[in-house]
Design an enzyme around this catalytic site. Structure first.
Site, short mmCIF file in Angstrom:
data_model
loop_
_atom_site.label_atom_id
_atom_site.label_comp_id
_atom_site.label_asym_id
_atom_site.label_seq_id
_atom_site.Cartn_x
_atom_site.Cartn_y
_atom_site.Cartn_z
N ASP A 46 25.21 22.23 59.36
CA ASP A 46 25.86 21.48 58.41
C ASP A 46 24.65 20.31 58.28
OD1 ASP A 46 26.54 19.56 59.41
OD2 ASP A 46 28.45 19.59 57.78
N SER A 47 23.78 20.36 59.45
CA SER A 47 22.39 19.98 59.71
C SER A 47 21.50 20.20 58.65
CB SER A 47 22.20 19.17 61.06
OG SER A 47 21.66 20.36 61.66
N ASP A 85 29.00 25.90 60.85
CA ASP A 85 29.47 24.67 60.80
C ASP A 85 30.14 24.90 59.72
OD1 ASP A 85 29.81 22.22 62.25
OD2 ASP A 85 27.98 21.55 61.48
N LYS A 115 33.12 25.74 63.53
CA LYS A 115 33.27 23.96 64.59
C LYS A 115 33.58 23.56 62.92
CE LYS A 115 29.52 21.51 65.43
NZ LYS A 115 29.23 20.69 63.96
N GLU A 117 34.61 19.19 62.35
CA GLU A 117 34.79 17.15 62.89
C GLU A 117 36.12 16.87 63.05
OE1 GLU A 117 30.87 15.23 60.96
OE2 GLU A 117 29.58 16.46 61.23
N GLU A 184 29.83 14.22 70.69
CA GLU A 184 28.14 13.98 70.38
C GLU A 184 28.39 12.31 70.64
OE1 GLU A 184 26.93 15.27 66.78
OE2 GLU A 184 25.36 13.31 66.84
O1 KIV Z 1 25.31 19.99 62.55
C1 KIV Z 1 24.57 20.21 63.06
O2 KIV Z 1 23.86 20.24 63.42
C2 KIV Z 1 25.95 19.92 64.38
C3 KIV Z 1 25.59 18.86 65.33
C4 KIV Z 1 24.91 17.26 64.95
C5 KIV Z 1 26.21 18.98 66.34
O3 KIV Z 1 26.88 19.49 64.05
#
Ligand code: KIV
Length: 286
Positions: A46-47, A85, A115, A117, A184
């Site tokens: 989600d970056s 994500d 994934k 968090e 992280e």
């Molecule tokens: O969104 C992303 O790229 C991530 C990384 C910072 C691990 O979750």
């Protein structure tokens, strides 16, 4: 062409102490380049909110954004393990919401895993997703979706008290049935301890060497993302400079009439030049 890796291959790599190379990608061409380079895994993080969409953080990113970028990445890297994500709001509300959104990634974007968090606070969500049959990876330590409440993008686990939170989260992720864990922004000593303590694969972004592989954000390592560069990034290219220079040269060429050249244009078919000129003349009078 290399065979697409799955969960068992990653367990085998862990057993053999073979490191996993993992990168983020958000679009078709980057995914193609990653697959051609032999990347083991791709995260559609989600970056993308910051790297591609120009937001200040990841919070505004939606499920629809993530799905459409995962679809593009899958088209570019059909033989690479792709992880979607889960964006903020897609798993916080309830276990059933978490499962429904994880399943959306699977059905609509053909990802191999998702994934999310958090550890202790999302244990029931991790468990519900794992029990639904979707491979799920935990992400703890510095978690960008909660960087606001954490006081910004700050390293975690640097004191004994804060390391306890990271350790409790790591245990919760494994207990919940996640197939892997991403750490992280924590010290390598803590990474090493967690890596030895858990049996699932443990990966690092900014958490040092002693684990099963490394993740890096493509916009950071390519020198594309300009807002800031975390301490843990190694730059492998300066794409911002290359692209800006190419654009400048194009602007100059257009302004000075150097582009397009003869080789960049289509020509009237040979043999009909006279007829063509006569036709244009006819249109002068219309
Ligand atoms: O969104 C992303 O790229 C991530 C990384 C910072 C691990 O979750």
């Amino acid at each position: 062409m290399a065979k697409k890796k799955g969960r068992l291959d990653f367990l085998e790599m862990k057993k053999n102490n073979e490191k996993v190379a993992w990168i983020t990608a958000y679009d078709f061409p980057t995914a193609m380049f990653a697959e051609a380079a032999g990347m083991d895994m791709i995260l559609v993080g989600d970056s993308l909110g910051m790297i591609v969409l120009g937001y200040q953080g990841t919070i505004p990113v939606t499920m629809d954004d993530c799905i459409s970028h995962c679809q593009a990445v899958r088209r570019g890297a059909p033989n690479t393990f792709v992880m979607g994500d889960m964006p903020f709001g897609s798993y916080q509300i309830s276990d059933s919401d978490a499962v429904a959104n994880a399943v959306r990634f699977f059905k609509e974007a053909d990802v191999d895993a998702v994934k999310l968090e958090g550890g202790v606070r999302v244990e029931s969500k991790l468990r519900a997703i794992a029990e639904s049959g979707v491979l799920v990876c935990g992400h703890i330590g510095l978690t960008p979706q909660s960087s606001g409440p954490m006081g910004g993008f700050k390293a975690q686990g640097v004191t004994p008290e804060s390391a306890r939170f990271v350790l409790d989260d790591a245990l919760a992720v494994e207990r919940a049935g996640a197939y892997a864990l991403l750490l992280e922004g924590i010290p390598p000593e803590l990474t090493e301890f967690i890596h030895k303590r858990l049996s699932i694969p443990v990966y690092s972004i900014g958490a040092g060497l002693p684990c099963d592989g490394q993740l890096i954000i493509c916009g950071d390592m390519l020198g594309q993302f300009q807002a800031f560069t975390p301490k843990f990034v190694k730059k492998y290219a300066n794409v911002a400079e290359v692209v800006t220079n190419a654009f400048k040269n194009y602007v100059d060429d257009v302004k000075t009439g150097k582009f397009p050249e003869d080789q960049h244009v289509y020509h009237i078919r040979k043999g009909c030049e006279t007829e063509y000129a006569a036709m244009l003349k006819e249109y002068e009078k219309k």
